[in-house]
Design a protein around this motif. Structure first.
Motif, PDB file in Angstrom:
ATOM      1  N   LYS A  92      10.304 -29.685  51.766  1.00  0.00           N
ATOM      2  CA  LYS A  92      10.083 -30.858  52.613  1.00  0.00           C
ATOM      3  C   LYS A  92       9.131 -31.839  51.920  1.00  0.00           C
ATOM      4  N   TYR A  93       8.126 -31.321  51.234  1.00  0.00           N
ATOM      5  CA  TYR A  93       7.237 -32.187  50.442  1.00  0.00           C
ATOM      6  C   TYR A  93       8.031 -32.935  49.376  1.00  0.00           C
ATOM      7  N   PHE A  94       8.901 -32.207  48.681  1.00  0.00           N
ATOM      8  CA  PHE A  94       9.716 -32.795  47.616  1.00  0.00           C
ATOM      9  C   PHE A  94      10.607 -33.905  48.164  1.00  0.00           C
ATOM     10  N   LEU A  95      11.251 -33.656  49.306  1.00  0.00           N
ATOM     11  CA  LEU A  95      12.137 -34.653  49.899  1.00  0.00           C
ATOM     12  C   LEU A  95      11.366 -35.894  50.339  1.00  0.00           C
ATOM     13  N   ALA A  96      10.166 -35.720  50.846  1.00  0.00           N
ATOM     14  CA  ALA A  96       9.351 -36.866  51.252  1.00  0.00           C
ATOM     15  C   ALA A  96       8.982 -37.720  50.043  1.00  0.00           C
ATOM     16  N   ALA A  97       8.615 -37.074  48.940  1.00  0.00           N
ATOM     17  CA  ALA A  97       8.261 -37.813  47.726  1.00  0.00           C
ATOM     18  C   ALA A  97       9.480 -38.564  47.181  1.00  0.00           C
ATOM     19  N   ALA A  98      10.659 -37.905  47.205  1.00  0.00           N
ATOM     20  CA  ALA A  98      11.878 -38.553  46.737  1.00  0.00           C
ATOM     21  C   ALA A  98      12.239 -39.744  47.619  1.00  0.00           C
ATOM     22  N   ARG A  99      12.041 -39.615  48.897  1.00  0.00           N
ATOM     23  CA  ARG A  99      12.384 -40.686  49.836  1.00  0.00           C
ATOM     24  C   ARG A  99      11.433 -41.869  49.707  1.00  0.00           C
TER      25      ARG A  99
ATOM     26  N   GLU B 133      20.368 -29.865  52.325  1.00  0.00           N
ATOM     27  CA  GLU B 133      21.240 -28.894  52.989  1.00  0.00           C
ATOM     28  C   GLU B 133      20.426 -27.728  53.539  1.00  0.00           C
ATOM     29  N   ILE B 134      19.475 -27.249  52.722  1.00  0.00           N
ATOM     30  CA  ILE B 134      18.659 -26.091  53.136  1.00  0.00           C
ATOM     31  C   ILE B 134      17.795 -26.437  54.342  1.00  0.00           C
ATOM     32  N   VAL B 135      17.111 -27.578  54.278  1.00  0.00           N
ATOM     33  CA  VAL B 135      16.219 -27.975  55.373  1.00  0.00           C
ATOM     34  C   VAL B 135      17.028 -28.235  56.640  1.00  0.00           C
ATOM     35  N   SER B 136      18.196 -28.859  56.500  1.00  0.00           N
ATOM     36  CA  SER B 136      19.050 -29.114  57.653  1.00  0.00           C
ATOM     37  C   SER B 136      19.496 -27.807  58.297  1.00  0.00           C
TER      38      SER B 136
END
Length: 293
Positions: free
Chosen positions: A7-14, A70-73
């Motif tokens: 989730k940290y990684f996705l926030a940084a990417a976003r 996909e994993i977080v969803s």
């Protein structure tokens, strides 16, 4: 690879910025930077191109982003489904209790549990602790709220912090009516109605001390509420719990504290190693969580 770090990684990417992502996540920028660095070390690939103003994903980072989403969803969906299963818990819970000050806490527990599990229903059996314990031993009652002293060696229990205060209930024309408090000497001069439970009676007797032998006990009652009419009719004054008489009409019955004050405690209990239904199991878990909090 932890879900939290994904989730940290996705926030940084976003956000395309570690600083902005840290603000969104409510963590510090150094903490987020360290977590992303450890993720790169764990995967063995470079995930970000770090520029002067923003960051962007490498090819490996783009692949991880797809998989992470996909994993977080899937995790979020699973959590929602589990919560929906919680709401489907139904059945009946049998509860035994006396009329005590701590009954209000039990009502709060039932209310909170009902909001979480609205399909569950309740059977409430009101009686003294000896009767509630007997029903629990026979498997007729799941959870009991009982006034101490009570033998509960076969039970798991939580002792409540609420003090169960003893008082005298008396008619308006009684010699002690209107007093601020009554003593053992005062009660030795009037007819009394005593608690019927032997264990409780023994404790009250200790409060009277040497005055007990001279008492005029006209009746022993194992359920105080059944004696209210006798008190109103002037047959005797009732030594009972304050919590056991919450809705008295003070024009008909006076309530007077004892001096010195006398307090008991109460417990909420259930059988050890007893196979319970899912509803009862969750109710006991909820009791533990609520009282611990």
């Amino acid at each position: 690879m932890e879900i939290r770090v994904l989730k940290y990684f996705l926030a940084a990417a976003r956000e395309e910025s570690i600083t902005k992502a840290a603000e969104v996540l409510h963590i510090t920028q150094p903490t987020l930077s360290r977590q992303l660095k450890e993720l790169e070390e764990e995967t063995g690939v470079k995930l970000f191109e770090r520029g002067a103003r923003k960051i962007s994903l490498t090819n490996e980072g783009i692949l991880l982003r797809r998989r992470a989403e996909e994993i977080v969803s899937l995790v979020d969906k699973t959590e929602r489904e589990l919560m929906e299963q919680e709401e489907l818990v139904d059945g009946r819970i049998s509860i035994g209790c006396g009329i005590l000050a701590s009954s209000r806490l039990l009502a709060d527990i039932i209310k909170g549990f009902s909001e979480k599990y609205p399909l569950v229903k309740y059977d409430v059996f009101t009686a003294n602790a000896d009767m509630v314990k007997e029903r629990m031993n026979r498997g007729l009652t799941d959870v009991g709220l009982m006034l101490e002293p009570v033998e509960i060696e076969r039970f798991e229990f939580i002792r409540l912090d609420i003090k169960e205060k003893w008082v005298l209930l008396t008619a308006p024309d009684s010699p002690v009516a209107g007093r601020e408090y009554v003593t053992a000497e005062d009660l030795s001069k009037i007819p009394l109605i005593f608690p019927g439970r032997q264990n409780v009676q023994n404790e009250v007797v200790n409060w009277f001390g040497g005055r007990f032998e001279g008492l005029n006990i006209i009746c022993a009652d194992n359920f105080a509420a059944s004696s209210f009419d006798m008190v109103k009719n002037g047959l005797g004054s009732l030594v009972t719990l304050d919590g056991g008489a919450p809705y008295l009409d003070e024009r008909e019955i006076y309530k007077i504290p004892l001096k010195p004050e006398l307090y008991f405690t109460s417990v909420i209990a259930w059988r050890r190693r007893q196979p319970f239904s899912l509803a009862v199991t969750k109710f006991i878990e909820y009791i533990k969580e609520t009282l611990r909090d």
